[in-house]
Design a protein around this motif. Sequence first.
Motif, mmCIF file in Angstrom:
data_model
loop_
_atom_site.group_PDB
_atom_site.id
_atom_site.type_symbol
_atom_site.label_atom_id
_atom_site.label_comp_id
_atom_site.label_asym_id
_atom_site.label_seq_id
_atom_site.Cartn_x
_atom_site.Cartn_y
_atom_site.Cartn_z
ATOM 1 N N SER A 244 54.053 74.828 85.339
ATOM 2 C CA SER A 244 54.461 74.169 84.099
ATOM 3 C C SER A 244 55.565 73.172 84.400
ATOM 4 N N PHE A 245 55.501 72.008 83.775
ATOM 5 C CA PHE A 245 56.529 71.001 83.987
ATOM 6 C C PHE A 245 57.856 71.380 83.322
ATOM 7 N N SER A 246 57.816 72.327 82.391
ATOM 8 C CA SER A 246 59.050 72.760 81.740
ATOM 9 C C SER A 246 59.795 73.811 82.559
ATOM 10 N N GLY A 247 59.152 74.340 83.590
ATOM 11 C CA GLY A 247 59.776 75.337 84.439
ATOM 12 C C GLY A 247 60.534 74.690 85.585
ATOM 13 N N PRO A 248 61.063 75.525 86.482
ATOM 14 C CA PRO A 248 61.811 74.974 87.623
ATOM 15 C C PRO A 248 60.885 74.269 88.611
ATOM 16 N N GLY A 249 61.420 73.255 89.287
ATOM 17 C CA GLY A 249 60.663 72.564 90.328
ATOM 18 C C GLY A 249 61.118 73.049 91.689
ATOM 19 N N GLY A 250 61.533 72.123 92.539
ATOM 20 C CA GLY A 250 62.143 72.499 93.794
ATOM 21 C C GLY A 250 61.222 73.139 94.810
ATOM 22 N N ARG A 251 59.939 72.859 94.750
ATOM 23 C CA ARG A 251 59.010 73.519 95.668
ATOM 24 C C ARG A 251 58.832 72.776 96.982
#
Length: 369
Positions: A244-251
């Motif tokens: 989800s784009f509303s969740g955290p990124g940083g992958r």
Amino acid sequence: MTTLSAPWEALLFCVVLLAAPVLAQQGRRQLLPLVALIVTQAIAFFAGHGAIAYAAVAGSALVHAAGAWRLTRTGGVMLLTTGILTAAAAVSLHLGHLTIALVLSCLAIAMRTGVMPLHVGVAQLCDRAPVVQTQQLASTIALVFVHLRFVDHHAAAMTIAPWLIRGGAIAAVVAALITLVQKDLRGFYRGTTTMHGGMVLAAIGAASYGGFAAALLVMVTMGLALGGIGVMTSALEARVGPVSFSGPGGRVAAFPVLAAAFVLFGGAGVGLPGMAGFVADDLLLHTLWMTSPLSTVAIILASAFLAVATLTGYAKTFLGRGLPSIAPDLLLRERVVAVTLLVLLLVLGFVPGVLLTPADAFLSVTPPV
């Protein structure tokens, strides 16, 4: 000899794209359908009669429909419908009804590429059957090749060309705008697929003005770029679940190779210089400008919107505060798939003549139907 290489090259792209998701996911149960699809594509590319070529394309659509049926009935019905349409086109060509065959072929292409508002089946495949979606894009290359070879020389093609160009351009803009507001990675995948469908439809219309090879390159680029995005999306979701784009990124810290491959495939889809999409877009825009300046502007806007959506999706998925993960980065088989697709996109970007020259010579000749 140069013209004879066109079907071989198109078949190569088709086979690589058919095999890519099977190799990436080690889908051993899909080996028999894969062989059947390769055989039907070979018949479509090398058939000397239009009816036989369209019958082979219809056969591949039925194989796709069987593979999609248990995962998505909507996608299965769409593929079954396109199989019926192409079978009807084969019968129409056999009976000498070229205009009917042309219309049926255009409808099948629009449905297989996900042109709005005929995109529902493709959208379901993107969500629930990504392997089938990538493979049906591969066989759509064969459908476009057969269309360009056997029915796009007909006088009626010139008559409907402006409608295809305008309709494709409008569909591309609308799809690109929708892609901008998607909330998850699957939504981005659906949106970018639908936007490229509009571009392919416009390219099919532009082919009637002599851009046969350019239209084929647009379709090949769509297949390779979106096939790569689909494989990378499935690979990421297999490791972290729905994104989800509303969740955290940083992958990107946990999956640097996957992130790099994803952004390169996304760039290929929006005309990144050095990739096949740059050449395909340039050739398409050149032809469109001579026929419909407004449609040209619409396609440019659609590409710009999609570029923004691609960068936004990448940033929200991979950038930001790093998230740890025990899942591995791309495995060897997945890297082989990514590298193979990217190399093909780069070859077509730097040396487009390897496809354009033989394809133009082969497809410009009116064959017996």
